[in-house]
Design an enzyme around this catalytic site. Sequence first.
Site, PDB file in Angstrom:
ATOM      1  NE  ARG A 145      -8.705   0.980 -42.048  1.00 57.94           N
ATOM      2  CZ  ARG A 145      -8.963   1.509 -40.874  1.00 57.94           C
ATOM      3  NH1 ARG A 145      -9.143   2.795 -40.753  1.00 57.94           N
ATOM      4  NH2 ARG A 145      -9.052   0.749 -39.816  1.00 57.94           N
ATOM      5  CG  ASP A 184      -8.521  -2.757 -41.703  1.00 55.00           C
ATOM      6  OD1 ASP A 184      -7.736  -2.429 -40.790  1.00 55.00           O
ATOM      7  OD2 ASP A 184      -9.355  -1.973 -42.192  1.00 55.00           O
ATOM      8  CE1 TYR A 200      -7.350   5.938 -40.593  1.00 56.35           C
ATOM      9  CE2 TYR A 200      -6.524   6.002 -42.851  1.00 56.35           C
ATOM     10  CZ  TYR A 200      -6.773   5.302 -41.681  1.00 56.35           C
ATOM     11  OH  TYR A 200      -6.469   3.975 -41.602  1.00 56.35           O
ATOM     12  CD  GLN A 229     -13.978  -4.372 -46.747  1.00 57.01           C
ATOM     13  OE1 GLN A 229     -14.589  -5.390 -47.070  1.00 57.01           O
ATOM     14  NE2 GLN A 229     -14.505  -3.172 -46.790  1.00 57.01           N
ATOM     15  CB  SER A 255     -11.115  -2.913 -39.297  1.00 52.95           C
ATOM     16  OG  SER A 255     -11.088  -1.748 -40.061  1.00 52.95           O
TER      17      SER A 255
HETATM   18  P1  NAD Z   1      -9.234   6.343 -36.396  1.00 50.43           P
HETATM   19  O1  NAD Z   1      -8.991   5.269 -35.387  1.00 50.43           O
HETATM   20  O2  NAD Z   1      -8.107   6.899 -37.153  1.00 50.43           O
HETATM   21  O3  NAD Z   1      -9.966   7.570 -35.663  1.00 50.43           O
HETATM   22  C1  NAD Z   1     -11.146   7.360 -34.920  1.00 50.43           C
HETATM   23  C2  NAD Z   1     -12.142   8.439 -35.235  1.00 50.43           C
HETATM   24  O4  NAD Z   1     -11.751   9.657 -34.590  1.00 50.43           O
HETATM   25  C3  NAD Z   1     -12.300   8.778 -36.714  1.00 50.43           C
HETATM   26  O5  NAD Z   1     -13.627   8.580 -37.107  1.00 50.43           O
HETATM   27  C4  NAD Z   1     -11.886  10.253 -36.778  1.00 50.43           C
HETATM   28  O6  NAD Z   1     -12.606  10.967 -37.762  1.00 50.43           O
HETATM   29  C5  NAD Z   1     -12.225  10.708 -35.385  1.00 50.43           C
HETATM   30  N1  NAD Z   1     -11.639  11.998 -34.987  1.00 50.43           N
HETATM   31  C6  NAD Z   1     -10.395  12.492 -35.214  1.00 50.43           C
HETATM   32  N2  NAD Z   1     -10.258  13.725 -34.702  1.00 50.43           N
HETATM   33  C7  NAD Z   1     -11.446  14.028 -34.076  1.00 50.43           C
HETATM   34  C8  NAD Z   1     -11.921  15.146 -33.351  1.00 50.43           C
HETATM   35  N3  NAD Z   1     -11.165  16.226 -33.152  1.00 50.43           N
HETATM   36  N4  NAD Z   1     -13.192  15.098 -32.885  1.00 50.43           N
HETATM   37  C9  NAD Z   1     -13.975  14.026 -33.084  1.00 50.43           C
HETATM   38  N5  NAD Z   1     -13.579  12.937 -33.756  1.00 50.43           N
HETATM   39  C10 NAD Z   1     -12.322  12.931 -34.259  1.00 50.43           C
HETATM   40  O7  NAD Z   1     -10.385   5.863 -37.405  1.00 50.43           O
HETATM   41  P2  NAD Z   1     -10.640   4.418 -37.994  1.00 50.43           P
HETATM   42  O8  NAD Z   1     -11.544   3.663 -37.116  1.00 50.43           O
HETATM   43  O9  NAD Z   1      -9.349   3.813 -38.366  1.00 50.43           O
HETATM   44  O10 NAD Z   1     -11.449   4.786 -39.318  1.00 50.43           O
HETATM   45  C11 NAD Z   1     -10.935   5.745 -40.234  1.00 50.43           C
HETATM   46  C12 NAD Z   1     -11.633   5.656 -41.568  1.00 50.43           C
HETATM   47  O11 NAD Z   1     -11.344   4.456 -42.228  1.00 50.43           O
HETATM   48  C13 NAD Z   1     -13.149   5.693 -41.509  1.00 50.43           C
HETATM   49  O12 NAD Z   1     -13.573   6.443 -42.623  1.00 50.43           O
HETATM   50  C14 NAD Z   1     -13.562   4.284 -41.668  1.00 50.43           C
HETATM   51  O13 NAD Z   1     -14.890   4.141 -42.153  1.00 50.43           O
HETATM   52  C15 NAD Z   1     -12.538   3.867 -42.685  1.00 50.43           C
HETATM   53  N6  NAD Z   1     -12.380   2.410 -42.781  1.00 50.43           N
HETATM   54  C16 NAD Z   1     -12.360   1.830 -44.005  1.00 50.43           C
HETATM   55  C17 NAD Z   1     -12.182   0.467 -44.122  1.00 50.43           C
HETATM   56  C18 NAD Z   1     -12.168  -0.206 -45.451  1.00 50.43           C
HETATM   57  O14 NAD Z   1     -12.620   0.343 -46.415  1.00 50.43           O
HETATM   58  N7  NAD Z   1     -11.615  -1.387 -45.555  1.00 50.43           N
HETATM   59  C19 NAD Z   1     -11.994  -0.287 -42.986  1.00 50.43           C
HETATM   60  C20 NAD Z   1     -11.999   0.346 -41.754  1.00 50.43           C
HETATM   61  C21 NAD Z   1     -12.165   1.709 -41.661  1.00 50.43           C
END
Ligand code: NAD
Length: 377
Positions: free
Chosen positions: A122, A130, A230, A127, A133
């Site tokens: 990520r 991804d 994460y 991006q 996303s």
């Molecule tokens: P994910 O699908 O892995 O998880 C979904 C959400 O569940 C996360 O926000 C996580 O913190 C939350 N979670 C886990 N355990 C939990 C609990 N016990 N209670 C409540 N919430 C809980 O997450 P994702 O959508 O893949 O995103 C993960 C990270 O990646 C984020 O920081 C997001 O901003 C980042 N991201 C970065 C990029 C990039 O830079 N290109 C792109 C997409 C996402």
Amino acid sequence: MRIAVLAETDKTEPRVAATPETVKKFASLGAELAVEAGAGAGSGISDADYAAAGAMIAAKRGDLLSNADVILGVRRPNARELAGARAGAALIAIMDPFGNSPALAELANTGVAVFAMEFMPRITRAQSMDVLSSQANLAGYRSVIDAAAEYGRALPMMMTAAGTVPAARIFIMGVGVAGLQAIATARRLGAIVTATDVRPATKEQVESLGAKFIAVENDEFKQAETAGGYAKEMSADYQAAQKELVAAHIAKQDIVITTALIPGRPAPRLVTADMARSMRVGSVIVDLAAERGGNCELTKPGETVIDKGVKIIGALNLPGRMAATASSLYAKNLYAFVETMISRETKSLAIDWNDELVKATCIAKDRVVVDERFKGK
Ligand code: NAD
């Protein structure tokens, strides 16, 4: 060079790995495209549409795969389905590798190099590649649309001559990509939205979307994010405190959407049966984590359970419910990645095995599973 596009064999998967738009883009890089007959049917793309974009249509899998340098799919095919593929061809798809090491070993044994799109780093450069996303964003949107359709009341507040309708209360648990889009969608539909996550960075994001953040904000919470962004698995103490806070909150909600995931682990259990049953009759829970075991104790993957009048939707493949949009974004993710593997000069496949995107996504090569997490298990 030749790029083959698989028709998905899983009947529950309507998405496809290329669209006429990406076929044309690949052709402009000098690639020849072969699409398996019927591949786009679930996404509203006919063989004629692909042919018009310049692709060959292959009626037989063997014809599709022979001479293919790159094989694109949505879900991981099994080794049998790759019979006839050239050793050294790059197979690129969503591999769902955790818990599937034997299948990966078989796939590796066919000689194709296996790339898992879900491991795309990520970072800014990647991006556009991804898939987590692009697909989670759609799942988040669709979860609210499905919840609204199942909920027997209106979402926005309405002041009418016949009386005032109160706004629905929607609680989003897990504020990653899917959760953020769910918040935005629920807000657009006029609901009163609250959200929770264990990563402190999400508080500001939730508030910037006009929703209220709910969480136990202690020291553990302040350090609950990995370097990769994460969530970590939280301690038993934290989970107990969070549970208490959340239980009181859920009892007052009309719709709960759960999206919480921890990479490589079963989904955390956030909504107990008692919490679900504390909601009033007609309430709805959509569990986006159903595929990974579910965030709600009552979730049955792929089913809608009605328990004490509360509907619990064990949503599977929500992006597939919007297959045309999901395929269009997924195909662009794949194009962006494969483009980096094609030499502009020779117009042939030229994988840079030292590229960090290649290193992160390649899980098998030269008949060996190279990703330590899936070796010999
Ligand atoms: P994910 O699908 O892995 O998880 C979904 C959400 O569940 C996360 O926000 C996580 O913190 C939350 N979670 C886990 N355990 C939990 C609990 N016990 N209670 C409540 N919430 C809980 O997450 P994702 O959508 O893949 O995103 C993960 C990270 O990646 C984020 O920081 C997001 O901003 C980042 N991201 C970065 C990029 C990039 O830079 N290109 C792109 C997409 C996402």
